[in-house]
Design a protein around this motif. Structure first.
Motif, short mmCIF file in Angstrom:
data_model
loop_
_atom_site.label_atom_id
_atom_site.label_comp_id
_atom_site.label_asym_id
_atom_site.label_seq_id
_atom_site.Cartn_x
_atom_site.Cartn_y
_atom_site.Cartn_z
N GLU A 35 36.89 -81.94 -3.40
CA GLU A 35 38.11 -82.28 -2.66
C GLU A 35 39.18 -81.20 -2.77
OE1 GLU A 35 40.58 -84.23 -0.16
OE2 GLU A 35 38.53 -84.83 -0.61
N ARG A 36 39.23 -80.50 -3.89
CA ARG A 36 40.28 -79.47 -4.06
C ARG A 36 40.15 -78.34 -3.04
NH1 ARG A 36 36.68 -78.46 -8.32
NH2 ARG A 36 36.08 -76.28 -8.65
N PHE A 37 39.01 -78.26 -2.36
CA PHE A 37 38.80 -77.24 -1.35
C PHE A 37 38.89 -77.81 0.07
CE2 PHE A 37 36.16 -75.75 -5.01
CZ PHE A 37 37.00 -74.70 -5.37
N ALA A 38 39.54 -78.93 0.22
CA ALA A 38 39.60 -79.61 1.52
C ALA A 38 40.18 -78.72 2.62
CB ALA A 38 40.40 -80.90 1.40
N GLY A 39 41.05 -77.79 2.28
CA GLY A 39 41.66 -76.93 3.28
C GLY A 39 40.86 -75.68 3.61
N VAL A 40 39.72 -75.50 2.97
CA VAL A 40 38.89 -74.31 3.21
C VAL A 40 37.91 -74.60 4.33
CG1 VAL A 40 37.20 -72.74 2.18
CG2 VAL A 40 39.10 -73.59 0.79
N LYS A 41 37.81 -73.67 5.25
CA LYS A 41 36.90 -73.81 6.39
C LYS A 41 35.45 -73.90 5.90
CE LYS A 41 35.63 -73.36 10.76
NZ LYS A 41 35.96 -74.21 11.85
N LEU A 42 34.67 -74.74 6.55
CA LEU A 42 33.27 -74.91 6.23
C LEU A 42 32.43 -74.52 7.43
CD1 LEU A 42 30.95 -76.06 4.45
CD2 LEU A 42 31.41 -78.27 5.52
N TRP A 43 31.55 -73.56 7.24
CA TRP A 43 30.56 -73.21 8.26
C TRP A 43 29.26 -73.86 7.83
CZ3 TRP A 43 31.55 -67.26 8.02
CH2 TRP A 43 32.70 -66.95 8.74
N GLN A 44 28.61 -74.52 8.77
CA GLN A 44 27.33 -75.13 8.46
C GLN A 44 26.23 -74.44 9.24
OE1 GLN A 44 28.89 -79.37 8.91
NE2 GLN A 44 27.36 -79.54 7.29
N LYS A 45 25.09 -74.29 8.59
CA LYS A 45 23.93 -73.69 9.24
C LYS A 45 23.33 -74.69 10.20
CE LYS A 45 22.89 -71.18 5.02
NZ LYS A 45 21.96 -71.04 3.92
N PRO A 46 22.83 -74.29 11.32
CA PRO A 46 23.04 -72.97 11.92
C PRO A 46 24.46 -72.87 12.44
CG PRO A 46 21.87 -74.35 13.47
CD PRO A 46 22.05 -75.16 12.20
N PHE A 47 24.98 -71.67 12.50
CA PHE A 47 26.36 -71.49 12.94
C PHE A 47 26.40 -70.82 14.31
CE2 PHE A 47 25.37 -67.48 11.00
CZ PHE A 47 26.04 -66.55 11.76
N ASP A 48 27.52 -70.98 14.95
CA ASP A 48 27.76 -70.38 16.26
C ASP A 48 28.41 -69.01 16.02
OD1 ASP A 48 28.69 -69.60 18.75
OD2 ASP A 48 29.83 -71.43 19.11
N PRO A 49 27.78 -67.92 16.46
CA PRO A 49 28.35 -66.59 16.23
C PRO A 49 29.77 -66.44 16.78
CG PRO A 49 26.10 -66.39 17.02
CD PRO A 49 26.48 -67.84 17.13
N LEU A 50 30.08 -67.10 17.88
CA LEU A 50 31.42 -67.02 18.43
C LEU A 50 32.43 -67.67 17.48
CD1 LEU A 50 33.33 -66.22 20.68
CD2 LEU A 50 32.75 -68.35 21.85
N GLU A 51 32.04 -68.79 16.88
CA GLU A 51 32.91 -69.44 15.91
C GLU A 51 33.15 -68.52 14.71
OE1 GLU A 51 33.17 -73.47 13.15
OE2 GLU A 51 31.41 -73.15 14.39
N LEU A 52 32.11 -67.82 14.29
CA LEU A 52 32.23 -66.88 13.17
C LEU A 52 33.28 -65.82 13.49
CD1 LEU A 52 30.14 -65.56 10.62
CD2 LEU A 52 30.25 -63.88 12.43
N VAL A 53 33.20 -65.23 14.66
CA VAL A 53 34.15 -64.18 15.05
C VAL A 53 35.57 -64.74 15.12
CG1 VAL A 53 34.82 -62.63 16.94
CG2 VAL A 53 32.41 -62.82 16.26
#
Length: 56
Positions: free
Chosen positions: A29-47
């Motif tokens: 929970e202490r990392f609730a503000g950190v973005k989470l990328w889940q596999k598989p990811f969208d390359p556009l979202e990464l950029v």
């Protein structure tokens, strides 16, 4: 585990994301503000997210 590293990144003000094949429920929970990328990811979202992190 990556959480001590994440704690240190936060302490130093270094932006980061979590990248996992698991759901967000595994992130403490202490990392609730950190973005989470889940596999598989969208390359556009990464950029887009990297652009946002670099502007912080």
């Amino acid at each position: 585990a990556a959480y001590p590293i994440a704690d240190e990144l936060i302490r130093q003000g270094v932006p980061f994301v979590f990248y996992t094949g698991y759901g967000g429920e595994i992130i403490p929970e202490r990392f609730a503000g950190v973005k989470l990328w889940q596999k598989p990811f969208d390359p556009l979202e990464l950029v887009e997210d990297i652009g946002r992190l670099c502007r912080r």
